[in-house]
Scaffold this motif. Structure first.
Motif, PDB file in Angstrom:
ATOM      1  N   LEU A 273       0.830  -1.205   0.000  1.00 10.57           N
ATOM      2  CA  LEU A 273       0.000   0.000   0.000  1.00 10.57           C
ATOM      3  C   LEU A 273       0.867   1.259   0.000  1.00 10.57           C
ATOM      4  N   SER A 274       1.942   1.248   0.769  1.00 14.70           N
ATOM      5  CA  SER A 274       2.868   2.391   0.785  1.00 14.70           C
ATOM      6  C   SER A 274       3.529   2.585  -0.579  1.00 14.70           C
ATOM      7  N   PHE A 275       3.869   1.490  -1.232  1.00 16.63           N
ATOM      8  CA  PHE A 275       4.462   1.564  -2.567  1.00 16.63           C
ATOM      9  C   PHE A 275       3.490   2.231  -3.538  1.00 16.63           C
ATOM     10  N   PHE A 276       2.243   1.808  -3.512  1.00 17.75           N
ATOM     11  CA  PHE A 276       1.281   2.387  -4.441  1.00 17.75           C
ATOM     12  C   PHE A 276       0.955   3.838  -4.105  1.00 17.75           C
ATOM     13  N   PHE A 277       0.973   4.182  -2.842  1.00 12.58           N
ATOM     14  CA  PHE A 277       0.776   5.584  -2.487  1.00 12.58           C
ATOM     15  C   PHE A 277       1.923   6.430  -3.040  1.00 12.58           C
ATOM     16  N   ALA A 278       3.153   5.952  -2.891  1.00 13.78           N
ATOM     17  CA  ALA A 278       4.318   6.698  -3.391  1.00 13.78           C
ATOM     18  C   ALA A 278       4.272   6.819  -4.915  1.00 13.78           C
ATOM     19  N   ILE A 279       3.913   5.747  -5.604  1.00  7.65           N
ATOM     20  CA  ILE A 279       3.822   5.777  -7.059  1.00  7.65           C
ATOM     21  C   ILE A 279       2.705   6.726  -7.505  1.00  7.65           C
ATOM     22  N   SER A 280       1.590   6.709  -6.812  1.00  7.27           N
ATOM     23  CA  SER A 280       0.480   7.596  -7.163  1.00  7.27           C
ATOM     24  C   SER A 280       0.858   9.052  -6.918  1.00  7.27           C
TER      25      SER A 280
ATOM     26  N   VAL B  66      -4.156  -6.624  -7.739  1.00  8.83           N
ATOM     27  CA  VAL B  66      -5.465  -6.045  -7.432  1.00  8.83           C
ATOM     28  C   VAL B  66      -5.300  -4.572  -7.072  1.00  8.83           C
ATOM     29  N   LEU B  67      -4.310  -4.260  -6.247  1.00  9.29           N
ATOM     30  CA  LEU B  67      -4.057  -2.859  -5.922  1.00  9.29           C
ATOM     31  C   LEU B  67      -3.560  -2.085  -7.136  1.00  9.29           C
ATOM     32  N   TYR B  68      -2.781  -2.726  -8.000  1.00  8.67           N
ATOM     33  CA  TYR B  68      -2.325  -2.078  -9.229  1.00  8.67           C
ATOM     34  C   TYR B  68      -3.518  -1.657 -10.082  1.00  8.67           C
ATOM     35  N   LEU B  69      -4.474  -2.555 -10.246  1.00  8.42           N
ATOM     36  CA  LEU B  69      -5.662  -2.232 -11.028  1.00  8.42           C
ATOM     37  C   LEU B  69      -6.514  -1.168 -10.353  1.00  8.42           C
ATOM     38  N   CYS B  70      -6.643  -1.237  -9.033  1.00 11.60           N
ATOM     39  CA  CYS B  70      -7.428  -0.226  -8.308  1.00 11.60           C
ATOM     40  C   CYS B  70      -6.805   1.160  -8.463  1.00 11.60           C
ATOM     41  N   TYR B  71      -5.522   1.262  -8.250  1.00  9.33           N
ATOM     42  CA  TYR B  71      -4.860   2.564  -8.358  1.00  9.33           C
ATOM     43  C   TYR B  71      -4.827   3.062  -9.802  1.00  9.33           C
ATOM     44  N   THR B  72      -4.687   2.163 -10.766  1.00  7.59           N
ATOM     45  CA  THR B  72      -4.717   2.577 -12.168  1.00  7.59           C
ATOM     46  C   THR B  72      -6.095   3.092 -12.542  1.00  7.59           C
ATOM     47  N   GLY B  73      -7.131   2.387 -12.125  1.00  2.00           N
ATOM     48  CA  GLY B  73      -8.496   2.855 -12.371  1.00  2.00           C
ATOM     49  C   GLY B  73      -8.768   4.183 -11.701  1.00  2.00           C
ATOM     50  N   PHE B  74      -8.289   4.338 -10.481  1.00  2.00           N
ATOM     51  CA  PHE B  74      -8.465   5.595  -9.767  1.00  2.00           C
ATOM     52  C   PHE B  74      -7.752   6.731 -10.473  1.00  2.00           C
ATOM     53  N   GLU B  75      -6.556   6.463 -10.976  1.00  2.00           N
ATOM     54  CA  GLU B  75      -5.804   7.495 -11.700  1.00  2.00           C
ATOM     55  C   GLU B  75      -6.518   7.884 -12.989  1.00  2.00           C
ATOM     56  N   ILE B  76      -7.026   6.908 -13.727  1.00  2.00           N
ATOM     57  CA  ILE B  76      -7.723   7.199 -14.979  1.00  2.00           C
ATOM     58  C   ILE B  76      -9.001   7.979 -14.712  1.00  2.00           C
ATOM     59  N   PHE B  77      -9.729   7.602 -13.678  1.00  2.00           N
ATOM     60  CA  PHE B  77     -10.934   8.335 -13.320  1.00  2.00           C
ATOM     61  C   PHE B  77     -10.609   9.788 -12.981  1.00  2.00           C
ATOM     62  N   GLY B  78      -9.572  10.004 -12.200  1.00  2.00           N
ATOM     63  CA  GLY B  78      -9.156  11.360 -11.856  1.00  2.00           C
ATOM     64  C   GLY B  78      -8.668  12.137 -13.064  1.00  2.00           C
ATOM     65  N   LEU B  79      -7.993  11.457 -13.964  1.00  3.71           N
ATOM     66  CA  LEU B  79      -7.492  12.102 -15.172  1.00  3.71           C
ATOM     67  C   LEU B  79      -8.643  12.521 -16.080  1.00  3.71           C
ATOM     68  N   PHE B  80      -9.644  11.656 -16.227  1.00  6.39           N
ATOM     69  CA  PHE B  80     -10.804  12.011 -17.046  1.00  6.39           C
ATOM     70  C   PHE B  80     -11.546  13.208 -16.481  1.00  6.39           C
ATOM     71  N   SER B  81     -11.694  13.250 -15.173  1.00  8.59           N
ATOM     72  CA  SER B  81     -12.397  14.396 -14.578  1.00  8.59           C
ATOM     73  C   SER B  81     -11.594  15.686 -14.774  1.00  8.59           C
ATOM     74  N   LYS B  82     -10.265  15.594 -14.692  1.00  3.41           N
ATOM     75  CA  LYS B  82      -9.436  16.780 -14.900  1.00  3.41           C
ATOM     76  C   LYS B  82      -9.454  17.203 -16.362  1.00  3.41           C
ATOM     77  N   LEU B  83      -9.413  16.248 -17.277  1.00  2.00           N
ATOM     78  CA  LEU B  83      -9.462  16.584 -18.688  1.00  2.00           C
ATOM     79  C   LEU B  83     -10.815  17.168 -19.098  1.00  2.00           C
ATOM     80  N   ARG B  84     -11.878  16.712 -18.452  1.00  2.00           N
ATOM     81  CA  ARG B  84     -13.197  17.275 -18.712  1.00  2.00           C
ATOM     82  C   ARG B  84     -13.249  18.744 -18.326  1.00  2.00           C
ATOM     83  N   ASP B  85     -12.554  19.093 -17.246  1.00  2.00           N
ATOM     84  CA  ASP B  85     -12.517  20.494 -16.807  1.00  2.00           C
ATOM     85  C   ASP B  85     -11.785  21.371 -17.803  1.00  2.00           C
ATOM     86  N   PHE B  86     -10.778  20.813 -18.493  1.00  2.00           N
ATOM     87  CA  PHE B  86      -9.977  21.620 -19.420  1.00  2.00           C
ATOM     88  C   PHE B  86     -10.553  21.656 -20.830  1.00  2.00           C
ATOM     89  N   SER B  87     -11.515  20.806 -21.126  1.00  2.00           N
ATOM     90  CA  SER B  87     -12.050  20.804 -22.492  1.00  2.00           C
ATOM     91  C   SER B  87     -13.216  21.757 -22.659  1.00  2.00           C
TER      92      SER B  87
END
Length: 120
Positions: free
Chosen positions: A35-42, A99-120
């Motif tokens: 969990l600490s590894f994924f927090f640092a990577i995120s 499982v944590l890799y997929l969770c954090y990747t999905g979370f990152e993509i979701f956050g990225l889409f919301s940020k990109l929606r704000d800029f478009s």
């Protein structure tokens, strides 16, 4: 950044609750290290995304692909280190990691889409 912290805390709470609801056999003993590894990577990905948005939005794709490549390489090094050191219950470790890799990747993509929606 606050969203990453809250997401990590929620996963940590799931780890704390897992033995209470009888799921301790599915959670590896090194869960806090993973969990600490994924927090640092995120956190690192968050910084790279901020740089990509701030400097030049035309080069954002390169920043994003660089962060994905970096995450993949660091993840392979992390897993390789634990395999080399001979961690007990390796199957559970690898399953928990991915499982944590997929969770954090999905979370990152979701956050990225919301940020990109704000800029478009």
């Amino acid at each position: 950044m606050l969203r990453i912290i809250l997401f990590t805390i929620s996963i940590g709470l799931l780890f704390l609750i897992a033995p209470e609801i009888g799921l301790s056999q599915y959670v590896h003993a090194q869960k806090w290290v993973i969990l600490s590894f994924f927090f640092a990577i995120s956190y690192l990905n968050h910084i790279l995304m901020q740089m990509g948005f701030a400097k030049n939005r035309e080069n954002f794709v390169q920043y994003y692909l660089g962060s994905i490549t970096g995450r993949l390489i660091l993840s392979l090094i992390f897993i390789g280190t634990y395999v080399y050191l001979g961690t007990p219950d390796l199957n559970t470790f690898i399953i928990d990691f991915f499982v944590l890799y997929l969770c954090y990747t999905g979370f990152e993509i979701f956050g990225l889409f919301s940020k990109l929606r704000d800029f478009s």
